[in-house]
Design a protein around this motif. Structure first.
Motif, PDB file in Angstrom:
ATOM      1  N   PHE A   1       0.851  -1.188   0.000  1.00 53.57           N
ATOM      2  CA  PHE A   1       0.000   0.000   0.000  1.00 53.57           C
ATOM      3  C   PHE A   1       0.890   1.242   0.000  1.00 53.57           C
ATOM      4  CE2 PHE A   1      -3.043  -3.035   1.595  1.00 53.57           C
ATOM      5  CZ  PHE A   1      -4.302  -2.502   1.391  1.00 53.57           C
ATOM      6  N   THR A   2       0.556   2.221  -0.822  1.00 54.41           N
ATOM      7  CA  THR A   2       1.343   3.458  -0.828  1.00 54.41           C
ATOM      8  C   THR A   2       1.153   4.254   0.459  1.00 54.41           C
ATOM      9  OG1 THR A   2      -0.403   4.762  -1.919  1.00 54.41           O
ATOM     10  CG2 THR A   2       1.186   3.608  -3.341  1.00 54.41           C
ATOM     11  N   GLY A   3       0.051   4.027   1.164  1.00 55.34           N
ATOM     12  CA  GLY A   3      -0.267   4.815   2.352  1.00 55.34           C
ATOM     13  C   GLY A   3       0.650   4.599   3.534  1.00 55.34           C
ATOM     14  N   TYR A   4       1.477   3.565   3.492  1.00 56.14           N
ATOM     15  CA  TYR A   4       2.438   3.354   4.579  1.00 56.14           C
ATOM     16  C   TYR A   4       3.661   4.247   4.434  1.00 56.14           C
ATOM     17  CZ  TYR A   4      -0.472  -0.582   5.868  1.00 56.14           C
ATOM     18  OH  TYR A   4      -1.540  -1.355   6.259  1.00 56.14           O
ATOM     19  N   PHE A   5       3.672   5.070   3.410  1.00 61.71           N
ATOM     20  CA  PHE A   5       4.800   5.967   3.148  1.00 61.71           C
ATOM     21  C   PHE A   5       4.263   7.404   3.145  1.00 61.71           C
ATOM     22  CE2 PHE A   5       5.655   1.821   1.558  1.00 61.71           C
ATOM     23  CZ  PHE A   5       6.994   1.592   1.857  1.00 61.71           C
ATOM     24  N   PRO A   6       4.365   8.104   4.278  1.00 60.50           N
ATOM     25  CA  PRO A   6       3.715   9.422   4.450  1.00 60.50           C
ATOM     26  C   PRO A   6       4.527  10.569   3.862  1.00 60.50           C
ATOM     27  CG  PRO A   6       4.788   8.773   6.488  1.00 60.50           C
ATOM     28  CD  PRO A   6       4.987   7.625   5.523  1.00 60.50           C
ATOM     29  N   TYR A   7       4.608  10.602   2.534  1.00 63.69           N
ATOM     30  CA  TYR A   7       5.442  11.588   1.846  1.00 63.69           C
ATOM     31  C   TYR A   7       4.678  12.188   0.678  1.00 63.69           C
ATOM     32  CZ  TYR A   7       8.824   8.731   4.388  1.00 63.69           C
ATOM     33  OH  TYR A   7       9.477   8.037   5.358  1.00 63.69           O
ATOM     34  N   GLY A   8       5.362  13.025  -0.076  1.00 60.20           N
ATOM     35  CA  GLY A   8       4.826  13.497  -1.331  1.00 60.20           C
ATOM     36  C   GLY A   8       4.832  12.377  -2.357  1.00 60.20           C
ATOM     37  N   LEU A   9       4.188  12.620  -3.478  1.00 59.25           N
ATOM     38  CA  LEU A   9       4.004  11.610  -4.516  1.00 59.25           C
ATOM     39  C   LEU A   9       5.334  11.031  -5.016  1.00 59.25           C
ATOM     40  CD1 LEU A   9       2.253  10.087  -6.582  1.00 59.25           C
ATOM     41  CD2 LEU A   9       2.252  12.173  -7.984  1.00 59.25           C
TER      42      LEU A   9
ATOM     43  N   GLU B   1       8.422  11.184  -3.801  1.00 61.33           N
ATOM     44  CA  GLU B   1       9.240  10.532  -2.777  1.00 61.33           C
ATOM     45  C   GLU B   1       8.657   9.180  -2.379  1.00 61.33           C
ATOM     46  OE1 GLU B   1      11.354  11.497   1.557  1.00 61.33           O
ATOM     47  OE2 GLU B   1       9.943  12.931   0.674  1.00 61.33           O
ATOM     48  N   THR B   2       7.331   9.101  -2.323  1.00 58.00           N
ATOM     49  CA  THR B   2       6.685   7.825  -2.013  1.00 58.00           C
ATOM     50  C   THR B   2       7.058   6.767  -3.044  1.00 58.00           C
ATOM     51  OG1 THR B   2       4.820   8.867  -0.881  1.00 58.00           O
ATOM     52  CG2 THR B   2       4.458   6.662  -1.754  1.00 58.00           C
TER      53      THR B   2
END
Length: 304
Positions: free
Chosen positions: A7-15, A17-18
């Motif tokens: 899931f991308t949501g486990y990486f709390p960054y900008g697009l 950087e994620t």
């Protein structure tokens, strides 16, 4: 070969950087959460251009989007709140292809107003089921009309929680716009967790042809803590679906930290879906390398 995703949501960054961080961990697909520090994808803010930008950034990092998160309580008993939630889910569905995948996922909801994952007596009534069926049928039609597929994700405390309830829903909403997100851990309760292999085989014997995407987390008895459990994943704005870790007798930790029979799960999954994305969840960013190593190891051990 099966492929591990995250899931991308486990990486709390900008697009950007994620995408960089996920690719740096060796993943080659993602489940897209509409949650980035520098792109507003909240209700009413999704546009074709924004969706295309998100899709292209992940494609540029060799991370094709395999599905899109739309988690919400689709049968919230407050009708105005339900309309708002379902309206946003439909907005996501209408734009799914622009984000890069036809598949949009949500749980089936609860009549509990305090939590999306806590039981309510109406959940297990014919009235409750019929009300949920109507919403799911409408979502399936909306998806079909926009070249998408709505994937329901079961959970024991929601309206569709058991294997039998899942089979019943697909029998009553027999529609090309509806599919299943396979997460076997969501079928277990204290009364059946000791019959794990039987339940796993029942799931695949009855539902294999409905599966489109799979999840990888784990399941175990919760011990003395029967409360609703949430984890701090380092993001004050994280969606509750990513911090949730179980309620009552059952805990839902990251893959490799529970008692799920992963060998049987993946072998049965691979019989009809040998190249399916298996998306890791229920963890924080710092645990992702361990979880990926565990899942990749299970793929290797089982020749998948």
């Amino acid at each position: 070969m099966m492929q591990a995703g995250i899931f991308t949501g486990y990486f709390p960054y900008g697009l950007e950087e994620t995408a960089q961080k996920i690719r740096g961990l060796g993943f080659n697909t993602v489940q897209l959460d509409l949650h980035f520090k520098d792109v507003d994808l909240s209700a009413g803010q999704i546009t074709k251009d924004k969706a295309k930008k998100v899709r292209d950034v992940f494609r540029d990092h060799n991370l094709p989007v395999c599905c899109v998160s739309g988690y919400t309580n689709i049968i919230h008993p407050d009708k105005a709140e339900r309309e708002k939630r379902v309206g946003y889910l439909k907005e996501i569905i209408r734009n799914a292809r622009h984000f890069g995948s036809p598949y949009v996922i949500s749980e089936t909801g609860t009549y509990n107003t305090e939590s999306d994952w806590v039981h309510h007596p109406k959940n297990k009534t014919e009235e409750g089921f019929e009300e949920c069926r109507k919403v799911i049928a409408d979502l399936a039609q909306t998806a079909y009309d926009h070249g998408a597929v709505f994937l329901l994700e079961t959970y024991v405390n929601n309206v569709v929680g058991s294997v039998e309830e899942t089979v019943k829903m697909f029998a009553q909403v027999d529609h090309p716009g509806l599919g299943l997100l396979m997460d076997p851990t969501n079928y277990f309760e204290t009364h059946n967790i000791d019959r794990m292999d039987q339940i796993l085989n029942q799931v695949f014997d009855t539902l294999t042809d409905k599966i489109k995407i799979a999840h990888a987390k784990d399941v175990k008895r919760s011990g003395s803590d029967k409360s609703e459990k949430h984890a701090d994943i380092g993001d004050a704005d994280a969606m509750e679906s990513h911090t949730f870790r179980g309620v009552g007798e059952i805990e839902l930790p990251a893959p490799g930290l529970g008692s799920l029979n992963y060998d049987l799960y993946l072998k049965r999954l691979a019989e009809k879906h040998p190249n399916i994305p298996v998306i890791i969840e229920h963890l924080s960013e710092d645990d992702v390398p361990r979880a990926k190593k565990f899942l990749d190891g299970k793929f290797r051990e089982n020749g998948l």
